[in-house]
Scaffold this active site. Structure first.
Site, PDB file in Angstrom:
ATOM      1  CB  SER A  65      -0.938   0.022   1.203  1.00  0.00           C
ATOM      2  OG  SER A  65      -0.206   0.137   2.411  1.00  0.00           O
ATOM      3  CE  LYS A 138      -2.700   2.717   4.811  1.00  0.00           C
ATOM      4  NZ  LYS A 138      -2.466   1.839   3.658  1.00  0.00           N
TER       5      LYS A 138
END
Length: 297
Positions: A65, A138
């Site tokens: 990701s 993230k």
């Protein structure tokens, strides 16, 4: 009759007193050596625990990701002084605990008492995985008070109406210019963050968790620290940039309910787009497991 024989002496008695001190010295030296080794081991152990607790921590990356910034099975170091002592900035790559509902629950494997005790010790010094299914990684896009929206006519994301050129770190499908497959507009509440993966079309980030209790926002209190360095494999070794230039010129906006240079008698309600109806990307949500020795999984 006079005894003229030469007196005999037991030579073993003469040498015994000389041998005893030598044995004693050897025993004392061995004890001092063992003591020094023990002291060094204890100091190293305490240093390892203190470093892991307060300074840096190691994690590995099991999903794509955050490609191409981070690759699957990369090992990273996380600076735990941020946000405890150093404020979080837009663009920082941060590790945080699941705010709730981002990760699917997993059953803890059963261990015998001896294995559990060994794991507990190794986790304490940072040599074994802990909280392996409870952390994510993230990039910070929105700080408290920011309005984050996507996409403008050029497919760019905006923060407080300032368009972002994220080409330096984004991974998009071939032929795609829009930086998000789903349009959204949110205002980040106080003490929270809006985070997104660099592999934008394959990251289950804030956009896809707006139906959770936290509405896709990450409480700053959940942040473990900022990822600063890829340590393994060796050919991936690099410092992790927050690309501050991408976020230059964004005005600071006070979060809803927090006065900005005066009182605010009518705090705004954070607006949030409905949860995206599209399917959540397959790349796990950026789960990362904590510390592993080089080459381990």
């Amino acid at each position: 009759m006079t005894d003229t024989s030469v007196p005999s002496y037991d030579t073993s008695d003469d040498t015994a007193p000389e041998r005893r001190p030598r044995r004693s010295k050897r025993s004392k030296s061995a004890w001092l050596f063992a003591r020094d080794l023990l002291v060094i081991f204890v100091i190293a152990l305490l240093a390892s625990v203190l470093i892991k607790t307060f300074l840096v921590r190691s994690f590995y990356i099991p999903s794509g990701s955050m490609e191409n910034t981070l690759q699957v099975n990369d090992r990273i170091l996380v600076n735990q002084l941020e946000p405890a002592l150093i404020p979080i900035s837009r663009g920082d790559v941060v590790v945080f605990k699941d705010p709730g509902g981002w990760l699917n629950p997993t059953a803890e494997p059963e261990k015998n008492p001896i294995a559990a005790a060994v794991d507990w010790v190794l986790e304490g010094v940072g040599l074994a995985a802990d909280d392996a299914n409870d952390h994510l990684i993230k990039r910070v896009i929105g700080l408290p008070g920011d309005t984050v929206a996507c996409c403008n006519a050029l497919g760019q994301m905006t923060v407080n109406d300032v368009p972002l050129d994220e080409s330096a770190y984004l991974k998009l499908p071939d032929g795609v210019s829009a930086v998000s497959q789903e349009p959204f507009e949110v205002t980040v509440p106080a003490d929270s963050l809006w985070v997104m993966g660099d592999n934008r079309y394959n990251s289950a980030d804030s956009r896809f968790n707006q139906d959770q209790p936290g509405k896709g926002f990450v409480p700053i209190g959940n942040v473990v620290g900022r990822a600063i360095l890829v340590t393994w494999p060796m050919d991936h070794w690099t410092w992790l940039d927050n690309y501050g230039a991408v976020f230059d010129g964004i005005p600071t906006v006070a979060p809803a309910g927090v006065p900005a240079g005066g009182s605010d008698d009518s705090p705004a309600t954070p607006e949030s787009a409905p949860a995206a109806a599209a399917s959540v990307p397959d790349a796990a949500a950026g789960v990362i497991a904590a510390p592993a020795l080089p080459g381990a999984h």
